[in-house]
Design an enzyme around this catalytic site. Structure first.
Site, mmCIF file in Angstrom:
data_model
loop_
_atom_site.group_PDB
_atom_site.id
_atom_site.type_symbol
_atom_site.label_atom_id
_atom_site.label_comp_id
_atom_site.label_asym_id
_atom_site.label_seq_id
_atom_site.Cartn_x
_atom_site.Cartn_y
_atom_site.Cartn_z
ATOM 1 C CG LEU A 145 -1.976 -1.047 1.384
ATOM 2 C CD1 LEU A 145 -2.660 -0.923 2.743
ATOM 3 C CD2 LEU A 145 -2.998 -0.960 0.261
ATOM 4 C CG ASP A 146 0.390 4.457 -2.808
ATOM 5 O OD1 ASP A 146 1.164 3.620 -3.300
ATOM 6 O OD2 ASP A 146 -0.414 5.126 -3.487
ATOM 7 C CD GLN A 147 5.405 7.903 3.619
ATOM 8 O OE1 GLN A 147 5.816 8.295 2.511
ATOM 9 N NE2 GLN A 147 5.912 8.355 4.746
ATOM 10 N NE ARG B 254 -1.842 8.973 -4.306
ATOM 11 C CZ ARG B 254 -0.595 9.161 -3.871
ATOM 12 N NH1 ARG B 254 0.181 8.113 -3.607
ATOM 13 N NH2 ARG B 254 -0.142 10.385 -3.704
ATOM 14 C CB THR C 203 -3.001 3.948 0.986
ATOM 15 O OG1 THR C 203 -2.949 4.860 -0.107
ATOM 16 C CG2 THR C 203 -4.257 3.102 0.878
#
Length: 288
Positions: A123-125, A223, A127
Site C-alpha cells: 500500500l502507498d505510504q 490515485r 494509504t
C-alpha cells in the site's frame, strides 16, 4: 501447527509421496523440491513429517511499533497499516522511520517466533488498510501465485473531489511514469495495462464517496485513474487533491479476500475506517 498426514497403506510409499504431496496436499512443487534437497521430507514409522516451519532470520531489523492484528494463524498474518508508514524501507533514503516490515519483525520476535518477514502486496505510504504476510515458504509461494493470477481481492473506499457519475463503473487506462516528476505516474498510451472497477457511493456537496476494486496493481493506480478523470482524492496533493479537509490521500483498503494457502478456505478480512476518515465523512455530511 498443521496435523501430521498419514500415508500408511500406500504401495511404494516413497515413490508415491511426491505425487501425494503435490496432488492431494497441494504443496507447491518448488517447495517440495527444496524439501527433498534438504532431506526435510521424512518418514517416521507410518507418519510423514515435513519441515514446513524452519527457523529463519527475519531479514530486517525488529523495531517495535504498535500493530493492529486483523488475522493470524500458522501460515498467514494480516495487519492494519496506518497512514504515514511505508511497507518496507527505501534503501535510497538511508536511515528512515520504522516501516511495517520492521514492526512485523518485532512482533514475531516478541512472540518467540523466528520467521522471515514476507509481505505479499503493498500500500502507498499514506494509504491505510490490511496487508497480508506469509509466515512460511508454502504460504509465500501459494499467495504470490494468487497475486499473479489476480485471486487476491482488494477493496478500497475513497473520498474524491466532484460528483462522480453512477454510470462510471470501469476505468481501463494504461499507466506509465511521468517524465517530468519522478514520484508521479500518469495515464499514458505506452504505459502498463491498468484496470480499476468502481462503484459510486454517497454524493456530498462538492465531493463523493466511491468504492473501488483493483484488477491490476500499478503504482498509484487508484490515485492516477481518478485524478485523470477529474476526481482527485481529497488530501492527495501529489495528484491535485485539496488538503483543506484532510492532510493525506483519503484512501483506505477496507476489505481483503484470499484463499488460505493450506486449507483452501476463503478468508475475508474487513478493516474498519480509521478515525481520520470517519471524521472526514462527518465533515462532508455536514457541508450544505
Amino acid at each position: 501447527m498443521i496435523p501430521e498426514k498419514s500415508l500408511s497403506g500406500a504401495a511404494n510409499r516413497d515413490e508415491a509421496t511426491p505425487a501425494w504431496l503435490l496432488e492431494t496436499l497441494g504443496m507447491p512443487e518448488k517447495l517440495m523440491k527444496q524439501l527433498q534437497a534438504n532431506k526435510a521430507i521424512e518418514w517416521k514409522g507410518d507418519r510423514l513429517r515435513l519441515a514446513l516451519f524452519p527457523v529463519q532470520a527475519a531479514g530486517i531489523e525488529p523495531i517495535w511499533h504498535e500493530l493492529d492484528i486483523l488475522y493470524e494463524d500458522d501460515f498467514c498474518l494480516v495487519v492494519h497499516k496506518p497512514a504515514g508508514m511505508n511497507i518496507h524501507p527505501d534503501g535510497s533514503k538511508g536511515k528512515a522511520e520504522p516501516t511495517l516490515d520492521h514492526a512485523v519483525a518485532a512482533y514475531f520476535q516478541m512472540q518467540g517466533e523466528e520467521i522471515a518477514v514476507r509481505h505479499i502486496h503493498r500500500l502507498d505510504q499514506f494509504t491505510t488498510g490490511p496487508v497480508l504476510y506469509a509466515k512460511n515458504a508454502w504460504s509465500q509461494l501459494k499467495l504470490d501465485e494468487d497475486m499473479r493470477h489476480k485471486r487476491i481481492a482488494r477493496s478500497y473506499v475513497a473520498f474524491v473531489e466532484g460528483k462522480v457519475s453512477a454510470e462510471l463503473s470501469v476505468i481501463d487506462l494504461p499507466i506509465g511514469k511521468d517524465r517530468h516528476h519522478k514520484q508521479r505516474r500518469r495515464v499514458s498510451p505506452s504505459g502498463q495495462n491498468a484496470v480499476t472497477r468502481m462503484r459510486a457511493g454517497e454524493v456530498f456537496k462538492n465531493s463523493s464517496l466511491v468504492h473501488l476494486e483493483l484488477e491490476t496493481g500499478r503504482t498509484h493506480q487508484i490515485r492516477v485513474h481518478l485524478s485523470h478523470l477529474g476526481h482527485p482524492l481529497l488530501g492527495d496533493s501529489l495528484y491535485g487533491g485539496s488538503t483543506a479537509l484532510i492532510g493525506r490521500q483519503a484512501l483506505h483498503g477496507e476489505q481483503l479476500g484470499f484463499t488460505h494457502p493450506f486449507t483452501g478456505e476463503r478468508i475475508e478480512i474487513v478493516d474498519p475506517w480509521p478515525i481520520d476518515l470517519q471524521q472526514l465523512h462527518k465533515k462532508l455530511s455536514n457541508i450544505k
